[in-house]
Design a protein around this motif. Structure first.
Motif, short mmCIF file in Angstrom:
data_model
loop_
_atom_site.label_atom_id
_atom_site.label_comp_id
_atom_site.label_asym_id
_atom_site.label_seq_id
_atom_site.Cartn_x
_atom_site.Cartn_y
_atom_site.Cartn_z
N LEU A 2 -10.63 -1.88 -1.69
CA LEU A 2 -10.78 -3.27 -2.23
C LEU A 2 -12.15 -3.49 -2.35
O LEU A 2 -13.15 -3.59 -1.73
N THR A 7 -11.86 -9.99 -4.59
CA THR A 7 -10.37 -9.52 -3.89
C THR A 7 -9.68 -10.81 -3.87
O THR A 7 -10.13 -11.89 -3.21
N ASP A 11 -4.22 -9.50 -3.70
CA ASP A 11 -4.34 -8.23 -3.59
C ASP A 11 -4.32 -7.72 -1.94
O ASP A 11 -3.80 -6.57 -1.58
N LEU A 12 -4.76 -8.92 -1.15
CA LEU A 12 -4.59 -8.41 0.35
C LEU A 12 -3.18 -8.12 0.74
O LEU A 12 -3.01 -7.46 1.68
N GLU A 15 -2.04 -4.73 -0.23
CA GLU A 15 -2.50 -3.92 0.41
C GLU A 15 -1.81 -3.59 1.72
O GLU A 15 -1.61 -2.64 2.32
#
Length: 119
Positions: A2, A7, A11-12, A15
């Protein structure tokens, strides 16, 4: 990987979910492998019995002569199967017999009703 500057929380989360799925798959696979290893360790060949001895090439030689047992014929009826298999499985488990000999014994033990699907 990332990029910290761009970010997003989405997105976190993605992931994090990916890592959690990977961990879950890893643990599941590891448990499966451990089960296979345990099962395989249970099927280790036993040591030769007291009345048998191993030759230099590893083959087991019997020191005594056993009387011949006439195998029950299997005619294809389900009611006959348990009695037939209780005798034939000893031949099937015998590691000193060549597979072709085992198959020959099987063919000899098949009655007319049982042979039609084998040969």
């Amino acid at each position: 990987m990332l990029d910290v500057d761009v970010t997003t929380e989405k997105d976190l989360d993605f992931e994090y979910e990916s890592v959690q799925k990977y961990k879950k798959d890893f643990i599941s696979t590891r448990r499966g492998i451990e089960k296979v290893i345990v099962a395989a360790s249970r099927h280790v060949s036993p040591a030769p019995s007291i009345d048998s001895s191993a030759s230099q090439d590893g083959a087991v030689k019997r020191n005594n002569k056993l009387p011949k047992i006439k195998l029950k014929k299997f005619g294809g009826k389900i009611k006959e199967w348990i009695g037939f298999w209780s005798q034939f499985r000893n031949i099937n488990k015998d590691e000193t017999l060549d597979p072709s000999h085992k198959f020959h014994y099987l063919l000899q033990a098949m009655g007319e009703g049982g042979k039609r699907d084998v040969v």
